[in-house]
Design a protein around this motif. Structure first.
Motif, mmCIF file in Angstrom:
data_model
loop_
_atom_site.group_PDB
_atom_site.id
_atom_site.type_symbol
_atom_site.label_atom_id
_atom_site.label_comp_id
_atom_site.label_asym_id
_atom_site.label_seq_id
_atom_site.Cartn_x
_atom_site.Cartn_y
_atom_site.Cartn_z
ATOM 1 N N PHE A 9 56.258 30.380 -5.662
ATOM 2 C CA PHE A 9 56.978 30.614 -4.409
ATOM 3 C C PHE A 9 58.358 31.185 -4.720
ATOM 4 C CE2 PHE A 9 53.913 27.312 -3.629
ATOM 5 C CZ PHE A 9 53.332 27.707 -2.441
ATOM 6 N N PRO A 10 58.870 32.034 -3.843
ATOM 7 C CA PRO A 10 60.206 32.596 -4.074
ATOM 8 C C PRO A 10 61.284 31.567 -3.748
ATOM 9 C CG PRO A 10 59.375 33.322 -1.960
ATOM 10 C CD PRO A 10 58.271 32.534 -2.615
ATOM 11 N N ARG A 11 62.451 31.790 -4.252
ATOM 12 C CA ARG A 11 63.603 30.938 -3.901
ATOM 13 C C ARG A 11 64.194 31.531 -2.628
ATOM 14 N NH1 ARG A 11 69.287 30.541 -6.459
ATOM 15 N NH2 ARG A 11 69.963 28.512 -5.689
ATOM 16 N N ALA A 12 63.575 31.175 -1.503
ATOM 17 C CA ALA A 12 63.929 31.759 -0.212
ATOM 18 C C ALA A 12 63.767 30.715 0.887
ATOM 19 C CB ALA A 12 63.031 32.962 0.074
ATOM 20 N N ASP A 13 64.357 30.995 2.045
ATOM 21 C CA ASP A 13 64.341 30.042 3.158
ATOM 22 C C ASP A 13 62.930 29.612 3.559
ATOM 23 O OD1 ASP A 13 67.084 30.054 3.278
ATOM 24 O OD2 ASP A 13 67.184 31.532 4.897
#
Length: 137
Positions: A9-13
């Protein structure tokens, strides 16, 4: 038979809700129902920590099921090891690992020499709920 699946998973909201959905779908497919709510809530806390404190490359969630144990791992490349906090009544943060500690049957941190760490949590499950076609009387 042991099972495992992983997803990055990306480091995003939006990553934390995506990780929760991923785990929920896996547990539904594997027919693990007895601890699914606890596992999803604990993953939510661990994923939020990975987004908040990890590095830009994102995080990896791995789910493992073996006999009567469900293990959820979150790997991120961030430094440091999470630990239980002692927030005051007025603090608005610092309760995530307290939640994990109270819901899971075990949790811990595995540091990696090369980079980062894996934060894991485990749950005892009803083995019969993970076997397709088993009828208990």
């Amino acid at each position: 038979m042991p099972r495992s699946v992983a997803q990055r998973f990306p480091r995003a909201d939006g990553a934390v809700p995506e990780a929760r959905s991923f785990l929920g779908d896996v547990l539904e497919e594997w027919k693990v129902t007895d601890r699914s709510d606890d596992a999803v809530l604990c993953l939510s806390e661990l994923a939020a920590n990975a987004v908040r404190h990890g590095k830009q490359c994102g995080f990896l969630v791995e789910v493992l099921l073996d006999d009567e144990r469900l293990r959820v791992e979150v790997y991120d490349a961030g430094a440091g090891a999470p630990r239980l906090a002692r927030p005051s009544d007025d603090d608005t943060a610092g309760r995530g690992l307290l939640i994990v500690s109270s819901l899971a049957d075990g949790w811990g941190v595995t540091p990696h020499d090369s980079c980062g760490k894996t934060v894991w949590t485990e749950f005892k499950t009803d083995e019969s709920s993970t076997r397709v076609g088993v009828i208990r009387c």
